[in-house]
Design an enzyme around this catalytic site. Structure first.
Site, short mmCIF file in Angstrom:
data_model
loop_
_atom_site.label_atom_id
_atom_site.label_comp_id
_atom_site.label_asym_id
_atom_site.label_seq_id
_atom_site.Cartn_x
_atom_site.Cartn_y
_atom_site.Cartn_z
CD GLU A 194 -3.00 -1.13 2.22
OE1 GLU A 194 -2.70 -0.53 3.27
OE2 GLU A 194 -4.06 -1.75 2.10
CD GLU A 346 -3.93 -6.48 1.79
OE1 GLU A 346 -4.76 -5.86 2.51
OE2 GLU A 346 -2.71 -6.30 1.86
#
Length: 708
Positions: A194, A346
């Site tokens: 991220e 995810e």
């Protein structure tokens, strides 16, 4: 010693040195690669010859006794999971002290997963540096805007601009790539975790890098001062070292350039690891990252994903329930980063732990969410995470297995969906989403508007959503792409927030229109150039002549304004632009009703034919009814057709196209049963039989294969 036996210990000094023998091996390897067939050299977006759609999870074996691993992995196999991400937070387990590497445990985990037919994606662990590193080298920690260094112990506390930190990041990535770059069970890599979770460091070295980056771009201060209009408020710079990092509202050009620099800094940070992974990794191994959806605009994700094999993102609902339009726009936006299929690397296993209200998804909703991703072009759906962590900041996050090692109720639903992926994957192999309509997403324009909103309620993402929802309902397929992407394949292109339209982009858009395209520009379009400076032409700037109209004045609204015209009647909110036609052939589609006096009776939406196409300008934030009416008009004029046809309200239909086949995905997001009538007999993939209709319960899914 075999590279899969024992541990490796190397000094930091030798990490960047490549012995002559290794150079020879690499040269021979390159020669061998050159003789491979095209198929062998092709870099896959999925495991070749095995699956077209995958289902997986994240596993952290380093958190659990090894005696438990076999049980865990057998449970994954029983759940029909076929890909696992490992190691993205395992730096301290792989390098417990400076220069001492311990990979034997990871070797055993990979081999165990291979034994149970589960492929591995390795994450580089650089979002979570070990305590010894930040303690020994505190300069690797980020500095916050207030000048304080962040404390270690969370994540994303390393500085992406720190030369020392990049050295360590490159080192661990290189050691992993040397060891696993030829591992047959490692199918790909994820860089870091991220990007931009914590955007940047505000230390003196970062400021110097920013100043040097500006120097490289502008070459001389006269150019910078001219483009930034620094004579305003006596900002003129006489030395590059005078230019600050904007930690408070500042010159718009400076703030926009800082946002660009942040993207370039992260891109360089990523490339630092990409280079060493690609040096050692087999070409069959992909490299991706995990991003945070279209709603997040901390970085220009087109720039970041450009050097990657394909884009991946982390799909979470948080509070509430799945909104198919909001989530669909993010899927389409992530697919649009590289204009090809993507991974959901995810996703939410029932609930999260970080939202204000961490409610659980309804029964059946997780399955619907997985198929929704596939419908929009995902080739993988992976759940974060497999088992609850025994402690730590995310121990309350949803999982598939509880801390006691037994399944949570959701695992049954995930297993059902994984089995469905297995049964239907051959139909999805080689398919992608094909659309006639595109929505343009420009991060720099979003930044420019957000830096000077003029009304705090203005939300570029929300404005885009209204157009996306209306147009996808009609077309049943949408692409979300950069304004600089090729546009010729689209019949209709909508740009709700294209604030920056430099001359080169205007030419690109105008060429599209002249060749038969239909372009819809939203409010605030063409106000500025690439330096965030007001254009000398009135909006929409370089496109004003082609439009046959211009913006006379813009207004931030303190109350709604009525609208009326051939599109019907309704209201505008937040923002309104007073238009003036400059060509007798320009049609007015909407006018303002009685408002602030300036707007009364003036054009609000206009359209103009340009050679084979049209340009339409929308000068107001329209209500949902008017956006729908506009979408219907422009779709009809441009010849846009739905990819399937009529479906009941509350049902979303999507289409993936391959050679001589189409796969339709129907999902019932309503809370009532729905019936889908097919135009002709197709094959129901879930039931493996011919079908003329589908009966869908709430959150029900239907898959129809139409072969030519």
């Amino acid at each position: 010693m075999s590279p899969l036996e024992g541990d490796v210990t190397l000094s930091r000094l030798h990490r960047t040195a490549l012995p002559a023998l290794s150079v020879l091996i690499l040269a021979l390897s390159s020669l061998a690669n050159a003789t491979r067939t095209a198929d062998e050299q092709n870099i896959p977006t999925q495991i070749p010859g095995h699956n077209a759609i995958l289902m997986g999870t994240d596993w952290y074996p380093e958190q659990w006794p090894e005696s438990r691993w076999e049980t865990e992995v057998r449970m994954m196999e029983d759940a029909h999971l076929n890909v696992v991400r490992l190691a993205e937070f395992a730096w301290s387990a792989m390098e417990p002290s400076d220069g001492r590497f311990e990979f034997a445990w990871l070797d055993r985990a990979i081999r165990l997963l291979e034994k149970h037919h589960i492929a591995v994606v390795l994450g580089t662990p650089t979002a979570g540096p070990p305590a010894w590193l930040t303690h020994k080298y505190p300069e690797t920690l980020r500095v916050e805007p207030d000048g304080q260094r962040v404390a270690p112990g969370n994540r994303a506390h390393g500085s992406p601009t720190s030369v020392k930190y990049r050295e360590f990041c490159r080192g661990i990535a290189e050691e992993m790539a040397k060891r696993y770059g030829s591992d047959q069970n490692v199918v790909g890599w994820q860089i870091d975790n991220e990007y931009g979770y914590a955007l940047m460091s505000y230390d003196d070295d970062t400021k110097k890098q920013f100043q040097d980056w500006l120097h490289d771009k502008y070459k001389n201060l006269d150019s910078l001062n001219r483009h930034w209009a620094t004579a305003y408020w006596s900002q003129t710079y006489d030395d590059w070292s005078e230019i600050p990092i904007p930690t408070v509202p500042h010159n718009p050009a400076l703030m926009l350039e800082w946002k660009r620099f942040v993207t370039q800094a992260w891109n360089s940070y990523q490339q630092n690891q990409l280079d060493v992974i690609r040096r050692y990794a087999n070409p069959r191994q992909f490299i991706t990252g995990n991003f945070m959806g279209l709603g997040w605009d901390g970085l220009d994700q087109y720039t970041i994903t450009n050097p990657l094999t394909f884009a991946s993102w982390d799909d979470y609902v948080g509070t509430g329930h799945l909104d198919p339009d909001k989530n669909g726009m993010s899927h389409d936006g992530m697919r649009g980063l590289k204009r090809e299929n993507f991974w959901v690397i995810e996703t939410q296993p029932g609930a999260v732990n970080w939202s204000d209200l961490n409610n659980y998804l309804n029964k059946g909703e997780t399955r619907a969410m997985a198929w929704h991703a596939v419908a929009h072009g995902a080739d993988d759906v992976s759940y974060w995470q497999w088992r609850s962590a025994p402690n730590g900041q995310e121990e309350m996050h949803g999982t598939l297995v509880g801390a006691d090692g037994t399944p949570v109720p959701l695992l049954e639903e995930v297993t059902q969906t994984a089995k469905e992926f297995d049964r239907t994957q051959s139909a999805f192999r080689g398919t992608r989403v094909v659309s006639e309509v595109a929505l343009l997403n420009d991060y720099e324009s979003r930044w420019a508007i957000d830096l000077q909103k003029h009304t705090r309620q203005y939300n570029t993402y929300a404005v885009s959503q209204t157009y996306y929802k209306a147009l996808r309902t009609i077309a049943q397929s949408m692409d979300v792409v950069s304004p600089y992407a090729p546009l010729d394949e689209y019949k209709l292109v909508v740009a709700p927030n294209l604030n920056l339209i430099p001359e080169s982009l205007a030419k690109h858009l105008l060429d599209y229109v002249k060749n038969g395209g239909h372009l819809v520009l939203g409010p605030r379009a063409g106000l500025k150039d690439e330096y965030d400076a007001l254009l000398p032409q009135r909006q929409p700037g370089f496109l004003a002549d082609a439009l046959g109209a211009r913006v006379e004045q813009f207004y931030a609204l303190d109350r709604n304004v009525p609208l009326y015209g051939t599109l019907g009647s309704g209201a505008g909110s937040l923002w309104a632009e007073q238009l003036k036609t400059t060509d007798a052939n320009t049609q007015v589609l909407l006018r303002y009703g009685t408002s602030n006096g300036w707007l009364d009776g003036q054009p609000a939406v206009v359209t103009h034919a340009v050679e084979k196409g049209t340009i339409t300008y929308v000068g107001a934030v329209l209500d949902d009814t008017l956006v729908t009416n506009l979408a219907e008009l422009t779709a009809r004029q441009s010849g846009v057709k739905p990819v399937f046809g009529a479906v009941p309200e509350g049902v979303e239909v999507s289409r993936r196209v391959g050679a001589n086949k189409r796969v339709f995905v129907f999902i019932n997001f309503s809370q009532q049963p729905k019936t889908i009538v097919l135009p002709h007999t197709m094959r129901s993939l879930l039931e493996d039989k011919p079908a003329d209709t589908f009966e869908l319960a709430p959150y029900g899914v239907g898959l129809a294969l139409d072969q030519k």
